[in-house]
Design a protein around this motif. Structure first.
Motif, PDB file in Angstrom:
ATOM      1  N   TRP A  47      89.188  27.719  62.588  1.00 45.52           N
ATOM      2  CA  TRP A  47      89.065  29.372  62.303  1.00 45.52           C
ATOM      3  C   TRP A  47      88.803  29.948  63.718  1.00 45.52           C
ATOM      4  O   TRP A  47      87.847  29.391  64.359  1.00 45.52           O
ATOM      5  N   PHE A 108      90.770  33.649  52.511  1.00 47.89           N
ATOM      6  CA  PHE A 108      92.264  33.828  53.129  1.00 47.89           C
ATOM      7  C   PHE A 108      93.070  33.787  51.741  1.00 47.89           C
ATOM      8  O   PHE A 108      93.642  32.870  51.614  1.00 47.89           O
ATOM      9  N   TRP A 111      98.970  34.138  53.468  1.00 49.55           N
ATOM     10  CA  TRP A 111      99.038  33.256  54.879  1.00 49.55           C
ATOM     11  C   TRP A 111     100.443  33.609  55.557  1.00 49.55           C
ATOM     12  O   TRP A 111     101.406  33.743  54.582  1.00 49.55           O
TER      13      TRP A 111
ATOM     14  N   ALA B  40      85.536  28.387  49.514  1.00 46.19           N
ATOM     15  CA  ALA B  40      86.844  28.365  49.152  1.00 46.19           C
ATOM     16  C   ALA B  40      87.666  26.966  49.264  1.00 46.19           C
ATOM     17  O   ALA B  40      87.193  26.130  50.289  1.00 46.19           O
ATOM     18  N   TYR B  42      91.612  25.338  49.641  1.00 49.09           N
ATOM     19  CA  TYR B  42      93.099  25.693  50.160  1.00 49.09           C
ATOM     20  C   TYR B  42      93.589  24.215  49.950  1.00 49.09           C
ATOM     21  O   TYR B  42      93.263  23.150  50.061  1.00 49.09           O
ATOM     22  N   PRO B  50      98.774  26.902  54.359  1.00 42.39           N
ATOM     23  CA  PRO B  50      97.702  26.704  53.658  1.00 42.39           C
ATOM     24  C   PRO B  50      97.999  27.813  52.569  1.00 42.39           C
ATOM     25  O   PRO B  50      98.507  28.660  52.371  1.00 42.39           O
ATOM     26  N   LEU B  52      95.491  29.507  49.038  1.00 46.66           N
ATOM     27  CA  LEU B  52      94.255  29.640  48.451  1.00 46.66           C
ATOM     28  C   LEU B  52      94.274  29.181  47.026  1.00 46.66           C
ATOM     29  O   LEU B  52      95.027  29.380  46.348  1.00 46.66           O
ATOM     30  N   TYR B  55      88.302  30.369  44.987  1.00 50.15           N
ATOM     31  CA  TYR B  55      87.087  31.226  45.903  1.00 50.15           C
ATOM     32  C   TYR B  55      85.929  31.361  44.899  1.00 50.15           C
ATOM     33  O   TYR B  55      85.893  30.946  43.843  1.00 50.15           O
ATOM     34  N   TRP B  56      84.904  31.684  45.600  1.00 54.20           N
ATOM     35  CA  TRP B  56      83.462  31.532  45.016  1.00 54.20           C
ATOM     36  C   TRP B  56      83.280  30.449  44.383  1.00 54.20           C
ATOM     37  O   TRP B  56      82.606  30.469  43.340  1.00 54.20           O
ATOM     38  N   TYR B  93      91.571  21.593  51.903  1.00 56.02           N
ATOM     39  CA  TYR B  93      90.573  21.873  52.852  1.00 56.02           C
ATOM     40  C   TYR B  93      89.468  22.835  52.125  1.00 56.02           C
ATOM     41  O   TYR B  93      89.892  23.864  51.367  1.00 56.02           O
ATOM     42  N   GLN B  95      86.358  25.802  52.886  1.00 55.86           N
ATOM     43  CA  GLN B  95      86.211  26.575  53.838  1.00 55.86           C
ATOM     44  C   GLN B  95      84.865  27.479  53.234  1.00 55.86           C
ATOM     45  O   GLN B  95      84.825  27.804  52.185  1.00 55.86           O
ATOM     46  N   TYR B  97      82.905  31.068  53.713  1.00 61.44           N
ATOM     47  CA  TYR B  97      83.106  32.504  54.247  1.00 61.44           C
ATOM     48  C   TYR B  97      81.921  33.261  54.075  1.00 61.44           C
ATOM     49  O   TYR B  97      81.584  34.222  53.971  1.00 61.44           O
ATOM     50  N   THR B 100      80.242  34.069  59.871  1.00 60.19           N
ATOM     51  CA  THR B 100      81.227  33.726  61.086  1.00 60.19           C
ATOM     52  C   THR B 100      80.660  32.827  61.703  1.00 60.19           C
ATOM     53  O   THR B 100      79.496  32.896  62.280  1.00 60.19           O
ATOM     54  N   PRO B 101      81.642  31.940  62.397  1.00 56.37           N
ATOM     55  CA  PRO B 101      82.608  31.450  62.254  1.00 56.37           C
ATOM     56  C   PRO B 101      82.933  31.021  60.892  1.00 56.37           C
ATOM     57  O   PRO B 101      82.187  29.927  60.521  1.00 56.37           O
ATOM     58  N   TYR B 102      83.866  31.296  60.033  1.00 58.64           N
ATOM     59  CA  TYR B 102      84.401  30.914  58.750  1.00 58.64           C
ATOM     60  C   TYR B 102      84.822  29.423  58.760  1.00 58.64           C
ATOM     61  O   TYR B 102      85.967  29.470  58.683  1.00 58.64           O
ATOM     62  N   PHE B 104      86.141  25.362  58.526  1.00 61.19           N
ATOM     63  CA  PHE B 104      86.575  24.603  57.575  1.00 61.19           C
ATOM     64  C   PHE B 104      86.028  23.274  57.634  1.00 61.19           C
ATOM     65  O   PHE B 104      85.661  22.808  58.697  1.00 61.19           O
ATOM     66  N   GLN B 106      87.111  19.255  57.471  1.00 58.12           N
ATOM     67  CA  GLN B 106      88.082  18.387  58.186  1.00 58.12           C
ATOM     68  C   GLN B 106      89.469  17.968  57.412  1.00 58.12           C
ATOM     69  O   GLN B 106      90.354  17.641  58.015  1.00 58.12           O
TER      70      GLN B 106
END
Lengths: 121, 113
Positions: A47, A108, A111, B40, B42, B50, B52, B55-56, B93, B95, B97, B100-102, B104, B106
């Motif tokens: 990011w 996100f 994309w 999240a 992905y 990627p 999505l 989320y949540w 992945y 992530q 959110y 910040t930074p959001y 990820f 690895q």
């Protein structure tokens, strides 16, 4: 259709400058943050930062602060990522992505197709 | 920065079997005001951008098959694919959110056994 379309692949030499773009369509561009994500060859997602096109408020990852500049031109629904002096280590795929609206979620959800940047002498 | 750590790094599962991917954050991702987990998942198929999925931590994005399930809270999260299909071969992945930074994770590479 909601989409982000990025500019094409670039091949540059070390020390050169570069600006790549990400054009949004199908939604109100000024009310969603746009993020940038780096993916070096064979590696994971990193990011880089986000920008709010409505007022150009920007948040950078500390890892990328000072290395790149994010900007946006809301009149043409386009976000940019700029380098003033490229290094070989900047060789990567760069994705832009739309962050959710903050009410539904902040992930996100849209994309771009990615822009491959190759820096080589 | 919040550090996101996924396990395993790679995984091979037979078609029709269950796949489980874990993600751990270095601090809680629950926001006190709404009790939501800012996490999240992905999917990145080979040569693609990627996509999505979740989320949540547990809400499936529109159009995502219901064989994908996200669970967990606080610092420990899981993505489960209930019955692996050939098109699920990808890198996954997580992530955060939350702030910040959001960051990820690895990535976890999922293959067919």
């Amino acid at each position: 259709e909601v989409q982000l379309v990025q500019s094409g692949a670039e091949v540059k030499k070390p020390g050169e400058s570069l600006k790549i773009s990400c054009k949004g369509s199908g939604y109100r561009f000024t009310t969603y943050w746009i993020g940038w994500v780096r993916q070096m060859p064979g590696k994971g997602l990193e990011w880089m930062g986000i920008i709010y096109p409505g007022d150009s408020d920007t948040r950078y990852s500390p890892s990328f602060q000072g290395q790149v500049t994010m900007s946006a031109d809301k009149s043409i629904n386009t976000a940019y990522l700029r380098w003033s002096s490229l290094k070989a280590s900047d060789t990567a795929m760069y994705f832009c992505a739309r962050r959710g609206d903050g009410f539904n979620h902040d992930a996100f959800d849209i994309w771009g197709q990615g822009t491959m940047v190759t820096v080589s002498s | 920065d919040i550090v996101m750590t996924q396990s395993p790094d790679s995984l091979a599962v037979s078609l029709g079997e269950r796949a489980t991917i874990n993600c751990k954050s270095s601090q809680s991702l629950v926001y006190f005001s709404n009790n939501k987990n800012y996490l999240a998942w992905y999917q990145q198929r080979p040569g693609q951008s990627p996509k999505l999925l979740i989320y949540w931590a547990s809400t499936r994005q529109s159009g995502v098959p219901d064989r994908f399930t996200g669970s967990g809270s606080g610092t420990d999260f899981t993505l489960t694919i209930s019955s692996l299909q050939a098109e699920d071969v990808a890198v996954y992945y997580c992530q955060q959110y939350y702030t910040t930074p959001y960051t990820f994770g690895q990535g976890t590479k999922l293959e067919i056994k």
